[in-house]
Write a protein that holds these residues in place. Structure first.
Motif, PDB file in Angstrom:
ATOM      1  N   LEU A  86       0.818  -1.213   0.000  1.00  0.00           N
ATOM      2  CA  LEU A  86       0.000   0.000   0.000  1.00  0.00           C
ATOM      3  C   LEU A  86       0.852   1.264   0.000  1.00  0.00           C
ATOM      4  O   LEU A  86       0.553   2.224  -0.727  1.00  0.00           O
ATOM      5  CB  LEU A  86      -0.930  -0.009   1.218  1.00  0.00           C
ATOM      6  N   ILE A  94       1.008   4.531   4.744  1.00  0.00           N
ATOM      7  CA  ILE A  94      -0.103   3.700   5.213  1.00  0.00           C
ATOM      8  C   ILE A  94       0.468   2.552   6.030  1.00  0.00           C
ATOM      9  O   ILE A  94       1.104   1.645   5.481  1.00  0.00           O
ATOM     10  CB  ILE A  94      -0.930   3.162   4.034  1.00  0.00           C
ATOM     11  N   ALA A 274      -7.365  -0.367   0.912  1.00  0.00           N
ATOM     12  CA  ALA A 274      -6.874  -0.678   2.255  1.00  0.00           C
ATOM     13  C   ALA A 274      -7.668  -1.822   2.877  1.00  0.00           C
ATOM     14  O   ALA A 274      -7.089  -2.740   3.471  1.00  0.00           O
ATOM     15  CB  ALA A 274      -6.953   0.562   3.139  1.00  0.00           C
ATOM     16  N   LEU A 295      -5.885  -1.218   9.487  1.00  0.00           N
ATOM     17  CA  LEU A 295      -5.154   0.041   9.460  1.00  0.00           C
ATOM     18  C   LEU A 295      -4.696   0.391  10.871  1.00  0.00           C
ATOM     19  O   LEU A 295      -5.454   0.229  11.834  1.00  0.00           O
ATOM     20  CB  LEU A 295      -6.046   1.171   8.922  1.00  0.00           C
TER      21      LEU A 295
END
Length: 417
Positions: A86, A94, A274, A295
């Motif tokens: 990512l 990220i 994501a 995340l």
């Protein structure tokens, strides 16, 4: 450092795109040493501050020491690969993490019908739900619509038993636990960010001394990294008792706040990408024992803040480096579990409990912030903390149902202060 409470940030899925809205590049920028160092620190802080929670959670739902070590390795690898992909693809810092609140949830849930293989099946379903959330916006809005107070009350109840563990451990292993608590208290005053890491180092030293004094032997063959694959078993108790609460906690306490942290640094996270990456990573890592990746929220600031690099367009290097560092940390997962298994009783639980105190404080603050819904939040908290189970389904699910029902029932009879 920007702080975001692990809670639902809004009633809808954040408006996210695949491009960064980062600030212009400064005229003077340093070399790569700064983001590389920030990435290493991000990984070390993320790993050492909460690995104990992960091991406790996996063990609680039936994992053997070898399976727990495999799960820790799987989480390190899947989140490492995910954040490297990512960050490189979108040139944004990220960062990913394992679901620490989700691991705490597993501790409160305990063994379910079907044992460890049923828990593996629940982990797979959690990953599937995360992928669907990224593709189907209505599901994301449904999760975001769960009242913040109810979600946080459930989380606080899940965390309570683990946060009490250090208190109980003082009685069982005072020689190791008391120094850990003292170091943690001192660091809370002088360097709060490093308090849990210092507590872990102190616990490791204490455990090493205890092992030496008691002439315990370590199983050197078990210290080599290995992957223990378990075929998933599907049963409705694990689906409702583990998968649903784990999905809700991961989304509400990690993914949605994680996007808010990135937004505070002028980055707009590619929401669909994501969730697809973290969901697929969870599915792939589940048979090896990984419960969920997501995340990063609070720890994301270490790579996304100006301290990582003055140029926002180069901070992705920090996240990429964090991923590479996690690959190295994965190699030590089995050795870490082997040492902990030989440590005095309560050592792992003490470190895990200290690591979760800040999260529990934030959850309680959010849960009890509104007088209008305080009664329903307290009931949610109590049901969740009780660990009560019906039909093989753990307390977190019943707490969520009770909280939502009472919130609707009492809404017309209460008023905000």
């Amino acid at each position: 450092m920007t702080k975001v409470s692990p809670s639902l940030e809004s009633s809808t899925v954040p408006h996210l795109t695949d491009e960064s809205d980062a600030a212009p590049t400064p005229t003077e920028t340093p070399g790569l040493a700064q983001p590389l160092g920030a990435g290493v620190i991000t990984a070390l802080v993320g790993f050492t501050s909460s690995f104990a929670v992960v091991l406790s959670g996996l063990t609680a739902v039936g994992a053997s020491p070898a399976q727990a070590a495999s799960g820790l390795l799987a989480l390190c690898v899947t989140q490492a690969v995910g954040m490297m992909l990512l960050s490189y693809r979108y040139r944004m810092p990220i960062t990913l993490a394992w679901s620490t609140p989700g691991a705490a949830l597993l501790v409160g849930t305990g063994a379910v019908a079907g044992g460890w293989s049923a828990a593996i099946g629940a982990f797979v379903i959690t990953g599937v739900l995360v992928v669907i959330t990224g593709v189907w916006q209505r599901l994301g809005r449904l999760i975001a619509a769960i009242p913040m107070e109810t979600a946080q009350a459930m989380l606080a109840g899940v965390l309570l038993p683990m946060c009490l563990a250090p208190v109980h451990a003082v009685r069982t292993s005072p020689a190791v636990v008391v120094p850990v608590l003292l170091v943690w208290l001192v660091l809370q005053r002088v360097a709060q960010r490093w308090a849990v890491i210092a507590a872990f180092v102190t616990a490791a030293v204490g455990a090493g001394i205890s092992i030496a004094v008691e002439h315990k032997t370590l199983d050197l063959t078990a210290m080599a990294p290995s992957v223990d694959i378990t075929l998933p078993q599907w049963n409705w108790q694990a689906m409702i008792g583990i998968a649903v609460p784990l999905y809700v906690v991961t989304m509400a306490s990690q993914n949605i706040p994680g996007t808010a942290v990135m937004t505070s640094f002028a980055y707009r996270v590619p929401w669909r990408a994501a969730l697809t990456v973290t969901g697929l990573g969870t599915i792939v890592g589940a048979p090896a024992g990984g419960h969920a990746i997501n995340l990063a929220a609070i720890s994301a600031t270490l790579s996304a803040a100006p301290a990582a690099h003055p140029d926002p367009k180069k901070r992705w290097i920090a996240a990429f480096t964090a991923g590479a560092t996690y690959l190295l940390l994965a190699l030590g997962s089995a050795a870490l579990v082997t040492v902990i298994a030989t440590a005095p009783e309560g050592t792992l639980e003490t470190v895990a409990g200290l690591a979760l105190l800040a999260t529990m404080a934030a959850a309680l603050s959010s849960a009890l912030g509104s007088r209008k819904h305080r009664v329903s939040s307290v009931i949610t908290f109590l049901v969740s903390a009780s660990g009560i189970a019906f039909f093989g389904i753990g307390g977190a699910f019943w707490a969520l149902l009770a909280g939502l029902a009472l919130r609707g029932l009492l809404a017309d009879h209460s008023a905000d202060s």
